[in-house]
Enzyme design. Structure first.
Site, short mmCIF file in Angstrom:
data_model
loop_
_atom_site.label_atom_id
_atom_site.label_comp_id
_atom_site.label_asym_id
_atom_site.label_seq_id
_atom_site.Cartn_x
_atom_site.Cartn_y
_atom_site.Cartn_z
N ASP A 69 -29.43 22.68 -109.92
CA ASP A 69 -28.14 22.45 -109.79
C ASP A 69 -27.69 21.72 -111.13
O ASP A 69 -28.42 20.76 -111.42
CB ASP A 69 -27.98 21.67 -108.50
CG ASP A 69 -26.53 21.90 -107.89
OD1 ASP A 69 -25.71 22.27 -108.49
OD2 ASP A 69 -26.35 21.43 -106.62
N HIS A 125 -20.47 23.63 -117.23
CA HIS A 125 -20.88 22.45 -115.99
C HIS A 125 -22.15 23.08 -115.32
O HIS A 125 -22.39 22.67 -114.04
CB HIS A 125 -19.55 22.87 -114.98
CG HIS A 125 -18.46 22.08 -115.49
ND1 HIS A 125 -18.03 21.08 -115.04
CD2 HIS A 125 -17.45 22.45 -116.46
CE1 HIS A 125 -17.17 20.61 -115.83
NE2 HIS A 125 -16.52 21.51 -116.62
#
Length: 733
Positions: free
Chosen positions: A381, A172
């Protein structure tokens, strides 16, 4: 019930929030996050998992979650298996290696990365605790889906005990480029990558992360990769991109939610400015919070006409403030906010409203739906779901998203204004563009972004991942069906015994001999030549070697009773006869292309030219893999331009070698000629290279064709390693 397929989710966190009433009664509050909702949607599909099956979830917890006599906790949706890790080990594992090593290195902060051996040992031990508990529970048919960087070793640990299990892993956070990843100690690199490829499917948010991972696998583990697959000795691993999303409808409904409307009115009373800019992030160095404030300060300095007319509401969610670096970051943020408000503010206007706290879902929805601009500018991110949540809430089709190009979401949200988060001038210009954008353009941009995340929401993300996991498992099964086992060998032997004219057609490099860095030092595997001699000594068995090697090499290795085909079929030697060239040959073409061969040899350290009688070969096995691959594509293109597409020359793109030869010669033509000469009623052919595909395709339907290595092939059968060739040949003695 035992025949039903079970879904097992493994994550560091469990899907419950556990609280206790004053009476001591335990209360399980199920998390409402997107991933939990998506996992629940899978369970509702009775055709995927057993109807009414609860989802099994393994995650870290403290012992107080369990009541006396319990080993698991369940509600109407989940059966949670708490993984208990003692506090000291968990601190070194989670706060140490996970958050002080993997997190910073993955977000391109090597100077903040800890390289503590004890922390890594704790990480291994914690993953092993997860593995032991799951191994004791798993059964055939289960599907295991492992989540995120806290468990990178776990897929490999499960695979070693459950070789046929269906295992998925999703990463993730970003996966760093090899130049960053290689800063980790070599042992850690190797073990982390081997752990991840224990999964059948490794998923990432963006194609960049997938490609960075594949490159690290190439460089560290030496496995061959394609754009999406890794070929390891016994199976294929798929690596693919799945940009995680949100529950679109859930956020879309927020705009008209009564609680959100009430909060929005309340906030608007306090935010009296003409335009409102909104920003929310947890406290972390990867979020670019200081750069964001610097950019806003530059905007105020350059555009004084916007003083008193705009407010930045900056929400920072508390995180790890007990860690010194985070405490320092919080102090720096608060200093910056104070400086900006002191420098530009007035008695009636504060440019920055700063809150250091968490928000309720209604508060978040209110701020999303009142904002004229969302300012989301992380330095790095993995995805950033805040950007997608903001877009989904805007039922009014108004508002502008300013988004860092470093966020994974930037690849999908093409209606956003993309900026470099460290460039204060670009950020200030983006703020002006957003504040002055007319409503028609806002609507067009918002509609584009909403269309994307409506179609590919969290449920589609989950479905897509599971579909691809099924596909790679089917592909593995297809390969498994071609894998030669003892029963297959027995059937080979029976066909062999029932025949009278037997022919073996064998490649050399990678088949009879392992691939070596220096081709001149190649030797057949121990015992291979003796086995071939024994086969050839049978009057009814003929052994033919069809190789890209030159005549001199094959003469040296093999005895006079062996049929030899050199340089991909250009030369043929029948036992008792001299070598014969198989076509009219003119080597004038070599002079025109040899300078191109030399050019790429000079450019690629470790590469070399092999000048054979009828062909030229450029070997690049000893050159750095990624660089060599790029140069090899350029090399092929330049050769094609040099000789033209209608040339009678063929370019063979082999295994770490590019060869040019006349197009009217290949292994398939050589194999057919040998078959015509000997008229066999039993044919067995083994090869490992792309050039051997010509041989497999040219042989009659009753031929037994075998590919060495788990790769796509027209061969009927597969063996996993070159060492298994000896086993096959011994079957016929």
């Amino acid at each position: 019930m035992n025949d039903e397929k079970r879904l097992i989710i493994v994550a560091y966190r469990i899907p419950f929030k556990v609280t206790f009433k004053e009476s001591g009664e335990r209360v399980l509050q199920q998390n409402s996050g997107g991933l939990v909702s998506a996992i629940l949607s899978l369970a509702e599909k009775g055709d995927v998992f057993g109807k009414n099956q609860k989802i099994h979830w393994f995650g870290y917890s403290t012992p107080d979650i369990l009541q006396e006599g319990e080993t698991q906790v369940e509600n109407e949706n989940f059966i949670v298996h708490p993984v208990l890790i003692e506090d000291a080990l968990n601190d070194a594992y989670y706060e140490g290696f996970c958050n002080s090593t993997i997190w910073p290195i993955s977000h391109y902060y090597p100077y903040l990365t800890s390289f503590n051996e004890e922390d890594y040992e704790a990480y291994v031990k914690a993953n092993k605790i997860f593995a032991d508990q799951i191994n004791a529970f798993i059964r055939p048919g289960d599907m295991v889906w492992i989540q995120d960087y806290q468990l990178m070793l776990l897929p490999g640990m499960l695979r070693s005990e459950n070789p046929d299990a269906s295992i998925g892993y999703f990463h993730h956070i970003p996966f760093a480029t090899f130049e960053i990843f290689r800063l980790l100690p070599k042992q850690w690199q190797t073990e982390l990558l081997k752990g991840m490829i224990g999964a059948d499917l490794v998923g990432f948010h963006t194609n960049d992360y997938s490609q960075y991972f594949l490159r690290s696998v190439q460089r560290v583990l030496g496995y061959d990769t394609t754009a999406r697959d890794i070929s390891i000795p016994n199976r294929i691993v798929r690596v693919d991109t799945f940009p995680i999303s949100i529950d679109y409808n859930k956020f879309q409904e927020l705009y008209n939610d009564p609680g959100v409307i009430e909060k929005r009115k309340e906030f608007l009373k306090d935010l009296s400015a003409e335009k409102n800019i909104f920003s929310v992030d947890r406290l972390d160095y990867s979020k670019g919070l200081i750069h964001r404030l610097n950019g806003f300060e530059y905007f105020l300095d350059q555009y004084p006409q916007w003083h008193t007319r705009v407010v930045l509401t900056m929400i920072v969610v508390p995180s790890r403030e007990t860690i010194l670096k985070y405490a320092e970051m919080k102090h720096e943020l608060e200093e910056a906010v104070g400086r900006i408000n002191g420098k530009y503010g007035t008695l009636g206007w504060r440019p920055v409203i700063y809150l250091y706290r968490s928000l309720s879902f209604e508060e978040l929805g209110a701020l999303y739906t009142l904002a004229d601009v969302a300012l989301i500018t992380p330095i790095r991110d993995g995805m950033n779901l805040v950007a997608k949540e903001f877009v989904a809430t805007r039922t009014d089709k108004k508002g502008v998203l300013i988004l860092s190009e470093m966020a994974g979401a930037s690849l999908e949200l093409n209606g956003a204004i993309l900026i470099n988060p460290t460039d204060k001038r670009t950020l200030a210009a983006a703020i002006i563009q957003a504040l002055t954008m007319d409503e028609q353009e806002q609507t067009q941009r918002m509609q584009m972004m909403q269309d994307r995340i409506r179609v590919y929401d969290i449920f589609k993300w989950t479905e897509d991942y599971m579909d691809q996991l099924d596909i790679i498992k089917l592909k593995q099964m297809e390969f498994e069906e071609k894998i030669i086992n003892q029963d297959v060998l027995k059937s080979f032997k029976q066909i062999f015994d029932e025949s009278s004219r037997r022919l073996f057609l064998l490649d050399y490099d990678g088949t009879l001999s392992p691939i070596v860095p220096d081709p001149s030092s190649s030797k057949p595997s121990v015992g291979i030549v003796d086995v071939l001699k024994k086969l050839s000594s049978d009057f009814n068995v003929n052994v033919a070697i069809i190789s890209g090697r030159d005549k001199e090499f094959l003469n040296y290795i093999f005895d006079p009773n062996t049929i030899l085909s050199a340089e991909h079929g250009a030369f043929l030697r029948i036992p008792g006869q001299d070598w014969e060239l198989q076509y009219d040959y003119n080597d004038q073409w070599k002079r025109s292309v040899l300078p191109v061969f030399q050019k790429y040899t000079d450019r690629c350290a470790g590469s070399f030219i092999e000048n054979k009688s009828t062909s030229l070969a450029w070997h690049y096995r000893n050159t750095e893999k990624e660089y060599a691959h790029i140069r090899s594509r350029e090399f092929i293109e330049e050769l094609e331009n040099k000789v033209g597409i209608k040339s009678n020359l063929a370019i063979i793109d082999g295994d770490k070698v590019i060869e040019m030869k006349p197009s009217d010669v290949d292994k398939g033509i050589a194999a057919r000629k040998i078959c015509d000469l000997y008229q066999p009623d039993f044919i067995l052919s083994i090869g490992d290279d792309r050039t051997d595909e010509d041989m497999f395709k040219a042989l009659p339907d009753n031929a037994l064709t075998i590919k060495v290595g788990v790769k796509n092939s027209s061969a009927k059968f597969t063996i996993k390693t070159q060492e298994e060739v000896m086993t096959i040949l011994n079957t016929f003695l």
